[in-house]
Write a protein that holds these residues in place. Structure first.
Motif, PDB file in Angstrom:
ATOM      1  N   UNK A 180       0.795  -1.226   0.000  1.00 47.86           N
ATOM      2  CA  UNK A 180       0.000   0.000   0.000  1.00 47.86           C
ATOM      3  C   UNK A 180       0.826   1.274   0.000  1.00 47.86           C
ATOM      4  N   UNK A 181       1.818   1.362   0.888  1.00 45.68           N
ATOM      5  CA  UNK A 181       2.595   2.599   1.034  1.00 45.68           C
ATOM      6  C   UNK A 181       3.423   2.912  -0.212  1.00 45.68           C
ATOM      7  N   UNK A 182       4.185   1.982  -0.797  1.00 47.21           N
ATOM      8  CA  UNK A 182       4.938   2.342  -2.011  1.00 47.21           C
ATOM      9  C   UNK A 182       4.042   2.770  -3.160  1.00 47.21           C
ATOM     10  N   UNK A 183       2.848   2.214  -3.263  1.00 47.66           N
ATOM     11  CA  UNK A 183       1.927   2.640  -4.324  1.00 47.66           C
ATOM     12  C   UNK A 183       1.505   4.085  -4.098  1.00 47.66           C
ATOM     13  N   UNK A 184       1.203   4.446  -2.854  1.00 50.17           N
ATOM     14  CA  UNK A 184       0.833   5.832  -2.531  1.00 50.17           C
ATOM     15  C   UNK A 184       1.982   6.780  -2.848  1.00 50.17           C
ATOM     16  N   UNK A 185       3.207   6.393  -2.489  1.00 53.02           N
ATOM     17  CA  UNK A 185       4.364   7.257  -2.748  1.00 53.02           C
ATOM     18  C   UNK A 185       4.621   7.428  -4.236  1.00 53.02           C
ATOM     19  N   UNK A 186       4.463   6.360  -5.008  1.00 46.73           N
ATOM     20  CA  UNK A 186       4.648   6.459  -6.456  1.00 46.73           C
ATOM     21  C   UNK A 186       3.662   7.447  -7.077  1.00 46.73           C
ATOM     22  N   UNK A 187       2.444   7.474  -6.576  1.00 45.58           N
ATOM     23  CA  UNK A 187       1.403   8.319  -7.152  1.00 45.58           C
ATOM     24  C   UNK A 187       1.561   9.790  -6.767  1.00 45.58           C
ATOM     25  N   UNK A 188       2.109  10.083  -5.580  1.00 41.37           N
ATOM     26  CA  UNK A 188       2.078  11.455  -5.052  1.00 41.37           C
ATOM     27  C   UNK A 188       3.438  12.143  -4.957  1.00 41.37           C
ATOM     28  N   UNK A 189       4.533  11.416  -5.164  1.00 44.85           N
ATOM     29  CA  UNK A 189       5.851  11.983  -4.880  1.00 44.85           C
ATOM     30  C   UNK A 189       6.159  13.232  -5.694  1.00 44.85           C
ATOM     31  N   UNK A 190       5.632  13.320  -6.931  1.00 46.07           N
ATOM     32  CA  UNK A 190       5.959  14.475  -7.776  1.00 46.07           C
ATOM     33  C   UNK A 190       5.117  15.700  -7.434  1.00 46.07           C
ATOM     34  N   UNK A 191       4.231  15.579  -6.470  1.00 45.53           N
ATOM     35  CA  UNK A 191       3.420  16.714  -6.050  1.00 45.53           C
ATOM     36  C   UNK A 191       4.012  17.437  -4.846  1.00 45.53           C
ATOM     37  N   UNK A 192       5.140  16.946  -4.327  1.00 42.83           N
ATOM     38  CA  UNK A 192       5.787  17.630  -3.208  1.00 42.83           C
ATOM     39  C   UNK A 192       7.095  18.244  -3.699  1.00 42.83           C
ATOM     40  N   UNK A 193       7.610  19.269  -3.003  1.00 42.48           N
ATOM     41  CA  UNK A 193       8.811  19.968  -3.484  1.00 42.48           C
ATOM     42  C   UNK A 193      10.090  19.168  -3.266  1.00 42.48           C
ATOM     43  N   UNK A 194      11.101  19.510  -4.062  1.00 47.77           N
ATOM     44  CA  UNK A 194      12.428  18.915  -3.933  1.00 47.77           C
ATOM     45  C   UNK A 194      13.210  19.674  -2.862  1.00 47.77           C
ATOM     46  N   UNK A 195      14.238  19.050  -2.347  1.00 45.31           N
ATOM     47  CA  UNK A 195      15.095  19.681  -1.348  1.00 45.31           C
ATOM     48  C   UNK A 195      15.796  20.907  -1.936  1.00 45.31           C
ATOM     49  N   UNK A 196      15.659  22.085  -1.315  1.00 45.97           N
ATOM     50  CA  UNK A 196      16.369  23.266  -1.822  1.00 45.97           C
ATOM     51  C   UNK A 196      17.879  23.108  -1.722  1.00 45.97           C
ATOM     52  N   UNK A 197      18.353  22.324  -0.753  1.00 46.79           N
ATOM     53  CA  UNK A 197      19.797  22.076  -0.640  1.00 46.79           C
ATOM     54  C   UNK A 197      20.303  21.297  -1.851  1.00 46.79           C
ATOM     55  N   UNK A 198      19.546  20.289  -2.274  1.00 47.08           N
ATOM     56  CA  UNK A 198      19.931  19.530  -3.458  1.00 47.08           C
ATOM     57  C   UNK A 198      19.898  20.424  -4.691  1.00 47.08           C
ATOM     58  N   UNK A 199      18.870  21.248  -4.831  1.00 48.71           N
ATOM     59  CA  UNK A 199      18.746  22.123  -5.994  1.00 48.71           C
ATOM     60  C   UNK A 199      19.922  23.095  -6.081  1.00 48.71           C
TER      61      UNK A 199
END
Length: 530
Positions: A180-199
């Motif tokens: 259940x959890x990996x499916x939820x993460x696959x669907x929603x991960x691109x809707x949250x921001x990336x780390x500004x430190x990484x950017x």
């Protein structure tokens, strides 16, 4: 002109009801997604412990014991160990979100191997993206939520047993829940921001500024004083780290005296997190409860489920205390409490019974022993659940943060794998005397904490650098810090964007800001400024 010595405390949102700040509220909702990686890790790590109690599982796998049981228990850990060395390279190359996405896909095919990528990228994203005054608690909450997965595992196993009894579905259904959890993460991960430190490390400063402005400045402009301050601190920290060490291999983690001291501390607290006696109940509760005369399946499952709920509550309490009591004090309280609890647990289980328990019945021994599980775990969770990831990330600079976290995870799972093989054999051959081994280890842990754990609460990047990298570089860092204040000083007060409710204007900054930093923002600047 005189350069004002402003700190992050002068610019943060000071309203105690943070949920009224839309930017912070949305940010914290977004961070639920990476927090779920810890829940998944706890679910995956605990599922076999719960399944061992089920007669259907025991019958299907022919009642495994000894090394065979150890191999089954360690299968997930072996998968995580296999993926951990590669996970930081993906986190630093593709980003925190992309690594979580890849990890979620791999989890569905090979659970343990994919979790290695998820548990590396998720805490990095939380630590580097959280609002400054929330960073300590949010990062601490990550590891604490391991028990939420453990709770799901324990109670699903109990529910499946009640519904399916001896059927194979009693243990197959809990395993399906893991998807259940990996499916939820696959669907929603691109809707949250990336780390500004990484950017910023990738040269994408404009994108980093937009992320900080949207979530840290409540949708304000990129010239918001808080955004300017954070951008300048991150930029200077990255430049400084490039001067201190270069290269992309794991050797970078040991290339300077400061880094070697960091890794020495991290590796040992990672070992302590698994060699404190917690692995006995976490992975072999069936054997441990048999040893004190508790043999009823439902009673075992109920104790396991209740213990996991208690563990989560204890870990969350530790999360709430990290900024009030400080890291070092919590470690000391934790180790002293565990040592006392382990000693009395060993005494209660001694055979033949010590003279003070000579007249006790088996029921009385059971009644006295089970609460000791809870006492021990209360003290364990205060520090080693709530602060293992937090303390690791706080003392690591950006350039080795992903790799340092991977080394910590590798140490945790390798020592845990060792435990999983040795514990069932040792319990079978040594009985209660094996608990005395952990009494000795806990004594050593207490001495280590007293000698090597330094307080990081409320420290700035400059103070932390002086602790780990030596006082000689302190003047250079202080000059860089002045550049941040100069940048803000060049901005006229009228050019500042409107401040959200609860933030004082920059013109009213005073020396009281240092006091506010200690009371309001207790996070180490290692995790914030880098």
């Amino acid at each position: 002109m005189t350069v004002p010595q402003w700190t992050i405390a002068d610019l943060i949102h000071r309203e105690s009801r943070w949920w009224k700040n839309r930017g912070i509220l949305i940010l914290n909702i977004c961070l639920i997604l990476p927090l779920l990686s810890s829940t998944l890790n706890g679910l995956d790590s605990s599922i076999i412990n719960g399944l061992q109690i089920l007669p259907g599982w025991q019958e299907y796998f022919d009642t495994p014991q000894g090394m065979k049981l150890g191999l089954i228990n360690s299968a997930s850990g072996i998968g995580i160990l296999s993926g951990t060395p590669f996970s930081p390279y993906m986190s630093d190359l593709l980003g925190r979100r992309a690594t979580m996405f890849v990890g979620a896909i791999v989890i569905l095919a090979w659970c343990g191997f994919g979790i290695a990528f998820s548990v590396n990228a998720a805490p990095l994203l939380i630590s580097e993206l959280s609002y400054p005054t929330h960073r300590g608690k949010m990062t601490s909450l990550f590891n604490s939520l391991w028990y939420s997965g453990s709770i799901i595992s324990a109670w699903i196993c109990l529910g499946a047993y009640d519904e399916a009894g001896m059927s194979q579905w009693s243990w197959r259904v809990p395993t399906f829940v893991q998807a259940g959890i990996p499916i939820i993460q696959m669907m929603l991960i691109w809707f949250i921001p990336e780390s500004p430190r990484f950017l910023m490390a990738k040269g994408l400063e404009s994108q980093a500024a937009r992320v900080l402005a949207h979530y840290h400045a409540n949708g304000g402009e990129e010239r918001d004083p808080l955004v300017v301050f954070e951008m300048a601190q991150i930029r200077h920290a990255l430049n400084l780290e490039r001067e201190l060490a270069s290269g992309k291999s794991y050797l970078r983690c040991f290339s300077t005296p400061g880094n070697r001291q960091r890794m020495f501390t991290i590796i040992w607290i990672a070992i302590f997190s698994q060699w404190s006696g917690n692995g006995l109940v976490s992975y072999y509760i069936n054997i441990v409860l048999d040893g004190v005369g508790i043999t009823t399946t439902r009673t075992k499952a109920a104790i396991n489920g209740g213990l996991q709920i208690f563990n989560l509550a204890s870990a969350v309490l530790g999360t709430m205390l990290v900024d009030k009591l400080g890291r070092r004090k919590l470690f000391l309280i934790s180790n002293i409490g565990m040592l006392i609890g382990q000693y009395y647990y060993s005494l209660r289980n001694a055979r033949p019974k010590p003279c003070i328990y000579a007249d006790a019945t088996d029921d009385q021994v059971q009644t006295a022993t089970v609460p000791l599980f809870f006492i021990f775990y209360f003290f364990y969770d205060l520090a080693y659940t709530s602060m293992l990831v937090l303390y690791t990330l706080e003392i690591l600079p950006y350039n080795i943060r992903a790799k340092g976290l991977a080394i910590m995870n590798f140490t945790v799972y390798s020592t845990n794998a060792f435990n999983l093989f040795i514990n069932p054999w040792a319990l079978s051959n040594m009985g209660w005397k094996y608990y005395l081994v952990y009494c000795g280890l806990l004594s050593f842990e207490l001495l280590f904490v007293m000698r090597y754990i330094v307080e990081t609460r409320g420290r700035t990047l400059e103070e932390t650098a002086a602790l780990f990298d030596g006082a000689k570089i302190r003047p250079g860092i202080m000059e860089r810090r002045g550049e941040v204040a100069m940048t803000l000083a060049r901005m006229s007060p009228s050019s500042y964007p409107g401040h959200q409710e609860g933030r004082e204007t920059v013109q009213t900054f005073s020396s009281a800001s240092q006091t506010h930093l200690e009371s309001q923002s207790q996070e180490s600047a290692v995790a914030f400024a880098t």
